[in-house]
Design a protein around this motif. Structure first.
Motif, mmCIF file in Angstrom:
data_model
loop_
_atom_site.group_PDB
_atom_site.id
_atom_site.type_symbol
_atom_site.label_atom_id
_atom_site.label_comp_id
_atom_site.label_asym_id
_atom_site.label_seq_id
_atom_site.Cartn_x
_atom_site.Cartn_y
_atom_site.Cartn_z
ATOM 1 N N SER A 167 0.837 -1.184 0.000
ATOM 2 C CA SER A 167 0.000 0.000 0.000
ATOM 3 C C SER A 167 0.874 1.236 0.000
ATOM 4 O O SER A 167 1.900 1.281 0.674
ATOM 5 N N ALA A 168 0.437 2.221 -0.762
ATOM 6 C CA ALA A 168 1.173 3.480 -0.775
ATOM 7 C C ALA A 168 0.904 4.281 0.490
ATOM 8 O O ALA A 168 1.586 5.263 0.749
ATOM 9 N N ARG A 169 -0.090 3.863 1.258
ATOM 10 C CA ARG A 169 -0.454 4.639 2.436
ATOM 11 C C ARG A 169 0.045 4.007 3.713
ATOM 12 O O ARG A 169 -0.398 4.380 4.803
ATOM 13 N N ALA A 170 0.918 3.029 3.599
ATOM 14 C CA ALA A 170 1.403 2.348 4.802
ATOM 15 C C ALA A 170 2.200 3.322 5.662
ATOM 16 O O ALA A 170 3.032 4.064 5.173
ATOM 17 N N PRO A 199 5.196 -1.144 2.378
ATOM 18 C CA PRO A 199 5.157 0.035 1.514
ATOM 19 C C PRO A 199 5.272 -0.375 0.062
ATOM 20 O O PRO A 199 6.068 -1.231 -0.301
#
Lengths: 130, 131
Positions: free
Chosen positions: A48-51, A125
């Motif tokens: 996830s890019a929001r990790a 990530p």
């Protein structure tokens, strides 16, 4: 046969810096490292890019690729989570990326119903993410 | 002024056992602890307000093959483009993502990422992508 005892040497002063360094290393590993129980199943979390970094705090729920779930190493059904995790804080869900989303959502729903707060889904990530 | 240094008293315990113990502790902590930081997503409760899956939210459904946004099929990498105009018009628009039973978690997380990249502020997930 009696051997002469070697003469006692005074304690070496140059050992003390060594002990200092070893103490520092010890304190470093005690503070920075994290001792965690062995995982019940190997899990490859979704990317996830929001990790964001999560602080380990509470119970850990593992969900394997085939959908089986564990709470702190003990097998558990998502429905039973509601009472077992009542009021837990800082729950980490270690779910495999190949796990059926329905099972993971059932786990999240059960945690939510149990009043668990600060639930985090373990992720790695994504490539190219900061 | 010169002070007499106090006579050194004999050590009760040698330094060597102390060093041994500290070394053993050091090796234990080096081997037993893990240093890598864990990363995760906040997956909180469903957003309050406009209701879960109810009125107002744009519904994204993930099927075993493909997905649709509010009933309209969307290519696998087109979710962001499909959501962006709606979210540009109403940044507070909640996004509800329904995932079918057999959809992998990877796809759900990717859809959550795409919704967040499109500007969604509240993203809820739910099971079952019923027709």
């Amino acid at each position: 046969m009696i051997l002469p005892r070697p003469a006692r040497r005074p304690p070496d002063e140059h050992v003390i810096p060594l002990i200092n360094v070893v103490f520092l290393l010890l304190i470093f590993f005690m503070l920075v490292g994290r001792i965690e129980p062995p995982a019940p199943v190997a899990v490859e979390p979704p990317a996830s890019a929001r990790a964001r970094a999560v602080a380990p705090a509470g119970p850990v729920v593992a969900v394997a690729a085939d959908g089986r779930a564990w709470l702190d190493g003990a097998p558990i059904e998502p429905a039973a989570l509601a009472e077992r995790a009542a009021g837990a804080r800082g729950v980490l869900v270690r779910a495999d990326g190949r796990a059926p989303a329905g099972r993971v959502i059932a786990v999240l729903r059960a945690l939510e119903a149990a009043g668990a707060r600060d639930v985090r889904l373990l992720a790695r990530p994504a490539e190219g993410a900061p | 002024m010169r002070l007499e240094r106090p006579a050194r008293s004999g050590r009760l315990i040698g330094l060597t056992p102390l060093v041994d113990v500290v070394f053993i502790l050091l090796v234990f902590f080096m081997l037993a602890s893990t240093l890598d930081g864990r990363q995760g997503l906040a997956v909180g409760a469903a957003p309050q307000g406009r209701g879960e899956g109810g009125e107002g939210a744009v519904l994204v459904r993930l099927h075993e093959r493909g997905m649709d946004v509010a009933g309209r099929p969307v290519p696998p990498d087109g979710l962001r483009a499909a959501l962006a105009p709606r979210l540009a018009a109403d940044p507070d628009l909640p996004v509800l993502i329904r995932a079918g039973e057999a959809v992998a978690l990877d796809r759900l997380v990717a859809a959550m990422d795409a919704a967040a990249a499109a500007g969604a502020r509240s993203i809820a997930v739910a099971g079952g992508a019923g027709r």
